[in-house]
Design a protein around this motif. Structure first.
Motif, PDB file in Angstrom:
ATOM      1  N   SER A  53     -38.404 -28.123 -10.994  1.00 25.76           N
ATOM      2  CA  SER A  53     -37.760 -29.315 -11.553  1.00 25.76           C
ATOM      3  C   SER A  53     -38.633 -30.541 -11.397  1.00 25.76           C
ATOM      4  CB  SER A  53     -36.398 -29.533 -10.864  1.00 25.76           C
ATOM      5  OG  SER A  53     -36.581 -29.740  -9.457  1.00 25.76           O
ATOM      6  N   GLY A  54     -39.384 -30.647 -10.287  1.00 25.58           N
ATOM      7  CA  GLY A  54     -40.276 -31.799 -10.102  1.00 25.58           C
ATOM      8  C   GLY A  54     -41.425 -31.802 -11.111  1.00 25.58           C
ATOM      9  N   ASP A  55     -41.998 -30.631 -11.406  1.00 23.77           N
ATOM     10  CA  ASP A  55     -43.070 -30.568 -12.403  1.00 23.77           C
ATOM     11  C   ASP A  55     -42.576 -30.901 -13.783  1.00 23.77           C
ATOM     12  OD1 ASP A  55     -44.832 -29.968 -10.452  1.00 23.77           O
ATOM     13  OD2 ASP A  55     -44.748 -27.771 -10.740  1.00 23.77           O
ATOM     14  N   ARG A  56     -41.374 -30.518 -14.131  1.00 28.07           N
ATOM     15  CA  ARG A  56     -40.840 -30.807 -15.472  1.00 28.07           C
ATOM     16  C   ARG A  56     -40.606 -32.286 -15.654  1.00 28.07           C
ATOM     17  NH1 ARG A  56     -40.809 -27.330 -19.602  1.00 28.07           N
ATOM     18  NH2 ARG A  56     -38.705 -27.970 -20.241  1.00 28.07           N
ATOM     19  N   ASP A  57     -40.089 -32.941 -14.579  1.00 27.14           N
ATOM     20  CA  ASP A  57     -39.815 -34.374 -14.699  1.00 27.14           C
ATOM     21  C   ASP A  57     -41.094 -35.170 -14.760  1.00 27.14           C
ATOM     22  OD1 ASP A  57     -37.198 -33.741 -14.599  1.00 27.14           O
ATOM     23  OD2 ASP A  57     -36.950 -34.128 -12.426  1.00 27.14           O
ATOM     24  N   GLY A  58     -42.086 -34.841 -13.986  1.00 29.37           N
ATOM     25  CA  GLY A  58     -43.341 -35.599 -13.968  1.00 29.37           C
ATOM     26  C   GLY A  58     -44.311 -35.194 -15.030  1.00 29.37           C
ATOM     27  N   ASP A  59     -44.002 -34.159 -15.788  1.00 28.07           N
ATOM     28  CA  ASP A  59     -44.879 -33.659 -16.861  1.00 28.07           C
ATOM     29  C   ASP A  59     -46.253 -33.321 -16.320  1.00 28.07           C
ATOM     30  OD1 ASP A  59     -45.452 -32.793 -19.350  1.00 28.07           O
ATOM     31  OD2 ASP A  59     -45.845 -34.774 -20.220  1.00 28.07           O
ATOM     32  N   VAL A 115     -33.454 -16.681  -0.076  1.00 24.25           N
ATOM     33  CA  VAL A 115     -32.698 -17.800  -0.659  1.00 24.25           C
ATOM     34  C   VAL A 115     -33.478 -19.094  -0.522  1.00 24.25           C
ATOM     35  CG1 VAL A 115     -30.589 -19.151  -0.442  1.00 24.25           C
ATOM     36  CG2 VAL A 115     -30.487 -16.663  -0.324  1.00 24.25           C
ATOM     37  N   ILE A 116     -34.078 -19.307   0.652  1.00 25.50           N
ATOM     38  CA  ILE A 116     -34.868 -20.530   0.852  1.00 25.50           C
ATOM     39  C   ILE A 116     -36.040 -20.574  -0.138  1.00 25.50           C
ATOM     40  CG2 ILE A 116     -36.344 -21.732   2.500  1.00 25.50           C
ATOM     41  CD1 ILE A 116     -34.521 -20.684   4.733  1.00 25.50           C
ATOM     42  N   GLY A 117     -36.671 -19.426  -0.348  1.00 27.97           N
ATOM     43  CA  GLY A 117     -37.785 -19.393  -1.323  1.00 27.97           C
ATOM     44  C   GLY A 117     -37.330 -19.752  -2.725  1.00 27.97           C
ATOM     45  N   LEU A 118     -36.154 -19.246  -3.125  1.00 22.27           N
ATOM     46  CA  LEU A 118     -35.644 -19.595  -4.461  1.00 22.27           C
ATOM     47  C   LEU A 118     -35.365 -21.086  -4.578  1.00 22.27           C
ATOM     48  CD1 LEU A 118     -33.206 -16.618  -5.236  1.00 22.27           C
ATOM     49  CD2 LEU A 118     -35.433 -17.082  -6.257  1.00 22.27           C
ATOM     50  N   VAL A 119     -34.790 -21.663  -3.495  1.00 27.40           N
ATOM     51  CA  VAL A 119     -34.493 -23.113  -3.539  1.00 27.40           C
ATOM     52  C   VAL A 119     -35.780 -23.913  -3.654  1.00 27.40           C
ATOM     53  CG1 VAL A 119     -33.535 -25.015  -2.218  1.00 27.40           C
ATOM     54  CG2 VAL A 119     -32.320 -22.829  -2.317  1.00 27.40           C
ATOM     55  N   LEU A 120     -36.791 -23.569  -2.877  1.00 25.17           N
ATOM     56  CA  LEU A 120     -38.060 -24.298  -2.956  1.00 25.17           C
ATOM     57  C   LEU A 120     -38.709 -24.167  -4.348  1.00 25.17           C
ATOM     58  CD1 LEU A 120     -39.587 -23.428   0.568  1.00 25.17           C
ATOM     59  CD2 LEU A 120     -38.550 -25.587  -0.169  1.00 25.17           C
ATOM     60  N   PHE A 121     -38.645 -22.987  -4.925  1.00 23.02           N
ATOM     61  CA  PHE A 121     -39.240 -22.783  -6.268  1.00 23.02           C
ATOM     62  C   PHE A 121     -38.533 -23.631  -7.315  1.00 23.02           C
ATOM     63  CE2 PHE A 121     -39.496 -20.504 -10.308  1.00 23.02           C
ATOM     64  CZ  PHE A 121     -40.858 -20.447 -10.476  1.00 23.02           C
TER      65      PHE A 121
END
Length: 215
Positions: free
Chosen positions: A44-50, A33-39
């Protein structure tokens, strides 16, 4: 009697001893579960920062593409508004340039003109005795006494000047005296020479000389 050695008993696989404990299952589930949350956070961070890298390893360019500005439209009344006049003027200039260029003009092939056929040659005219220049021969006295008579055919070759060059008997009269007298007479005659193409030439003529005693 010696005792027979006992065979070791085969150990059976105990599946229950390999089953994880409930605590270990909870640890594995928590780590997943922790791995899924980190992924999810990283995605989401890569999508926002392009800043997401593509398969080719080249990051996307954030700067917009530069395009050349479109030309400013001309007024509707302008001659070059549609560009047709410029194209027409360019075509006219090309046509004038082509007209000014030197061209190789092929001269027409010369037509072979056949020379006119030569005029047909004039027929050959025979010599003719000139009236007044043909004195009659004298009748030989000896032949007259003997009563000799006849006609002598005298053949004469006439030169371009009308003078006989050769005189001979073509057909005799039967009297040598008359034949000789006729030949001597024609030698003194003058003739119009024969002509060929309008020019005097050599010719041949046969002259009859008749001897008849007068009664």
């Amino acid at each position: 009697m010696p005792e027979s050695p006992t065979k070791p008993s085969r150990s059976h696989f105990d599946l229950a001893s390999w089953r994880p404990s409930p605590r270990a299952l909870w640890l594995v589930l928590g780590a997943f579960v922790i791995g899924l949350v980190l992924f999810a956070l990283v995605w989401s961070g890569d999508r926002d920062g392009d800043d997401f890298f593509r398969a080719n390893g080249t990051p996307p360019t954030a700067a917009p593409s530069a395009y050349e500005p479109l030309p400013v439209p001309l007024p509707a009344g302008s001659r070059d508004a549609s560009g047709m006049d410029a194209e027409r003027q360019s075509a006219d200039e090309d046509e004038v340039a082509q007209q000014d260029e030197p061209r190789l003009v092929e001269a027409p092939a010369p037509v072979a003109v056949e020379p006119p056929p030569p005029p047909p040659p004039s027929p050959l005219t025979q010599p003719r005795p000139i009236p007044g220049a043909t004195p009659a021969p004298r009748y030989p006295v000896r032949a007259l006494r003997r009563g000799e008579s006849g006609t002598v055919m005298v053949r004469a070759e006439i030169g371009p000047d009308g003078v006989p060059t050769s005189v001979s008997v073509s057909q005799g009269s039967g009297s040598r005296l008359l034949d000789r007298t006729a030949v001597d007479a024609v030698k003194r005659w003058r003739f119009e020479p024969a002509t060929l193409d309008g020019r005097p030439t050599v010719g041949t003529v046969v002259v009859p000389i008749a001897f008849e005693p007068s009664r």
